[in-house]
Design a protein around this motif. Structure first.
Motif, PDB file in Angstrom:
ATOM      1  N   LEU A 241      29.255  34.276  -5.371  1.00  0.00           N
ATOM      2  CA  LEU A 241      29.017  34.356  -3.938  1.00  0.00           C
ATOM      3  C   LEU A 241      30.081  33.514  -3.244  1.00  0.00           C
ATOM      4  CD1 LEU A 241      25.142  33.816  -3.831  1.00  0.00           C
ATOM      5  CD2 LEU A 241      26.397  35.953  -3.986  1.00  0.00           C
ATOM      6  N   THR A 242      30.723  34.093  -2.265  1.00  0.00           N
ATOM      7  CA  THR A 242      31.774  33.398  -1.540  1.00  0.00           C
ATOM      8  C   THR A 242      31.378  33.280  -0.079  1.00  0.00           C
ATOM      9  OG1 THR A 242      33.439  34.306  -3.033  1.00  0.00           O
ATOM     10  CG2 THR A 242      34.213  33.375  -0.964  1.00  0.00           C
ATOM     11  N   GLU A 243      31.200  32.043   0.362  1.00  0.00           N
ATOM     12  CA  GLU A 243      30.803  31.774   1.745  1.00  0.00           C
ATOM     13  C   GLU A 243      32.016  31.366   2.577  1.00  0.00           C
ATOM     14  OE1 GLU A 243      27.114  29.561  -0.331  1.00  0.00           O
ATOM     15  OE2 GLU A 243      29.282  29.464  -0.651  1.00  0.00           O
ATOM     16  N   SER A 244      31.930  31.642   3.862  1.00  0.00           N
ATOM     17  CA  SER A 244      32.960  31.207   4.796  1.00  0.00           C
ATOM     18  C   SER A 244      32.348  31.125   6.185  1.00  0.00           C
ATOM     19  CB  SER A 244      34.146  32.171   4.791  1.00  0.00           C
ATOM     20  OG  SER A 244      33.730  33.466   5.181  1.00  0.00           O
ATOM     21  N   GLY A 245      33.095  30.515   7.089  1.00  0.00           N
ATOM     22  CA  GLY A 245      32.674  30.483   8.482  1.00  0.00           C
ATOM     23  C   GLY A 245      32.174  29.149   8.985  1.00  0.00           C
ATOM     24  N   GLY A 246      32.025  28.184   8.096  1.00  0.00           N
ATOM     25  CA  GLY A 246      31.598  26.871   8.556  1.00  0.00           C
ATOM     26  C   GLY A 246      32.704  26.155   9.311  1.00  0.00           C
ATOM     27  N   GLY A 247      32.348  25.022   9.897  1.00  0.00           N
ATOM     28  CA  GLY A 247      33.335  24.250  10.631  1.00  0.00           C
ATOM     29  C   GLY A 247      32.679  23.246  11.538  1.00  0.00           C
ATOM     30  N   VAL A 248      33.488  22.703  12.424  1.00  0.00           N
ATOM     31  CA  VAL A 248      33.009  21.726  13.399  1.00  0.00           C
ATOM     32  C   VAL A 248      32.830  22.428  14.741  1.00  0.00           C
ATOM     33  CG1 VAL A 248      33.465  19.554  14.568  1.00  0.00           C
ATOM     34  CG2 VAL A 248      34.223  19.880  12.187  1.00  0.00           C
ATOM     35  N   VAL A 249      31.706  22.208  15.365  1.00  0.00           N
ATOM     36  CA  VAL A 249      31.413  22.851  16.642  1.00  0.00           C
ATOM     37  C   VAL A 249      30.652  21.870  17.523  1.00  0.00           C
ATOM     38  CG1 VAL A 249      29.264  23.868  15.787  1.00  0.00           C
ATOM     39  CG2 VAL A 249      30.477  24.955  17.695  1.00  0.00           C
ATOM     40  N   GLN A 250      30.840  21.977  18.813  1.00  0.00           N
ATOM     41  CA  GLN A 250      30.122  21.115  19.742  1.00  0.00           C
ATOM     42  C   GLN A 250      28.689  21.615  19.952  1.00  0.00           C
ATOM     43  OE1 GLN A 250      32.489  20.943  23.340  1.00  0.00           O
ATOM     44  NE2 GLN A 250      33.769  19.323  22.509  1.00  0.00           N
ATOM     45  N   PRO A 251      27.794  20.731  20.344  1.00  0.00           N
ATOM     46  CA  PRO A 251      26.424  21.173  20.652  1.00  0.00           C
ATOM     47  C   PRO A 251      26.433  22.301  21.667  1.00  0.00           C
ATOM     48  CG  PRO A 251      26.525  18.786  20.574  1.00  0.00           C
ATOM     49  CD  PRO A 251      27.943  19.268  20.456  1.00  0.00           C
ATOM     50  N   GLY A 252      25.604  23.307  21.397  1.00  0.00           N
ATOM     51  CA  GLY A 252      25.565  24.492  22.229  1.00  0.00           C
ATOM     52  C   GLY A 252      26.505  25.593  21.779  1.00  0.00           C
ATOM     53  N   GLY A 253      27.358  25.289  20.842  1.00  0.00           N
ATOM     54  CA  GLY A 253      28.324  26.267  20.355  1.00  0.00           C
ATOM     55  C   GLY A 253      27.747  27.221  19.321  1.00  0.00           C
ATOM     56  N   SER A 254      28.610  28.107  18.828  1.00  0.00           N
ATOM     57  CA  SER A 254      28.182  29.144  17.892  1.00  0.00           C
ATOM     58  C   SER A 254      29.123  29.194  16.687  1.00  0.00           C
ATOM     59  CB  SER A 254      28.186  30.516  18.572  1.00  0.00           C
ATOM     60  OG  SER A 254      27.292  30.563  19.662  1.00  0.00           O
TER      61      SER A 254
ATOM     62  N   LEU B  50      23.917  25.838  18.645  1.00  0.00           N
ATOM     63  CA  LEU B  50      23.829  24.872  17.559  1.00  0.00           C
ATOM     64  C   LEU B  50      23.625  23.462  18.111  1.00  0.00           C
ATOM     65  CD1 LEU B  50      26.580  26.389  15.304  1.00  0.00           C
ATOM     66  CD2 LEU B  50      24.215  25.991  14.597  1.00  0.00           C
ATOM     67  N   GLN B  51      22.850  22.705  17.359  1.00  0.00           N
ATOM     68  CA  GLN B  51      22.529  21.337  17.743  1.00  0.00           C
ATOM     69  C   GLN B  51      22.889  20.379  16.611  1.00  0.00           C
ATOM     70  OE1 GLN B  51      21.546  20.644  20.885  1.00  0.00           O
ATOM     71  NE2 GLN B  51      21.769  22.855  21.240  1.00  0.00           N
ATOM     72  N   PRO B  52      23.016  19.095  16.920  1.00  0.00           N
ATOM     73  CA  PRO B  52      23.403  18.141  15.863  1.00  0.00           C
ATOM     74  C   PRO B  52      22.503  18.192  14.634  1.00  0.00           C
ATOM     75  CG  PRO B  52      23.652  17.109  18.005  1.00  0.00           C
ATOM     76  CD  PRO B  52      23.025  18.456  18.261  1.00  0.00           C
ATOM     77  N   ASN B  53      21.218  18.472  14.804  1.00  0.00           N
ATOM     78  CA  ASN B  53      20.357  18.517  13.622  1.00  0.00           C
ATOM     79  C   ASN B  53      20.523  19.797  12.810  1.00  0.00           C
ATOM     80  OD1 ASN B  53      19.052  20.236  15.348  1.00  0.00           O
ATOM     81  ND2 ASN B  53      17.129  19.095  15.450  1.00  0.00           N
TER      82      ASN B  53
END
Length: 118
Positions: free
Chosen positions: A4-17, A85-88
């Motif tokens: 299984l190969t995952e992708s798409g993670g990263g750093v985003v600000q609260p409220g982002g997608s 998205l939220q910090p938690n």
């Protein structure tokens, strides 16, 4: 062995997608159940969302209304659209796939990290 190969993670600000993707390598036997799990720092791995062979989807309460699961059988892919998205929500997100339609069994990816931070 199915990979299984995952992708798409990263750093985003609260409220982002973010949109996570998972592609499996199964050829000989069909993959039935697929899902996303996550493990936040210091916590156990928990279900985010899953889909069974018959198309039934299941979402964790924290994911309802914000996250959307979709599957493309032709591409052997599973996607997770995450909005507001939220910090938690910060965690490593893992893709799971099973031949026997059993969510949480079978194969796991190495995970993709999601960091929600201002």
């Amino acid at each position: 062995q199915v990979q299984l190969t995952e992708s798409g993670g990263g750093v985003v600000q609260p409220g982002g997608s973010l949109r996570l993707s998972c592609v499996h390598s199964a050829i000989r036997f069909p993959i039935n159940a697929m899902g996303w799990f996550r493990r936040a720092p210091g916590k156990q791995r928990t279900l985010v969302a899953s889909v069974r062979r018959d198309g039934r989807q299941n979402y964790a309460d924290f994911a309802k209304g914000r996250f959307t699961l979709s599957r493309d059988a032709d591409k052997n892919a599973l996607y997770l659209q995450m909005n507001n998205l939220q910090p938690n929500d910060t965690a490593r997100y893992y893709c799971n796939a099973d031949h026997l339609d059993d969510v949480g069994a079978g194969y796991w990816g190495e995970g993709t990290l999601v960091n929600v931070s201002s």
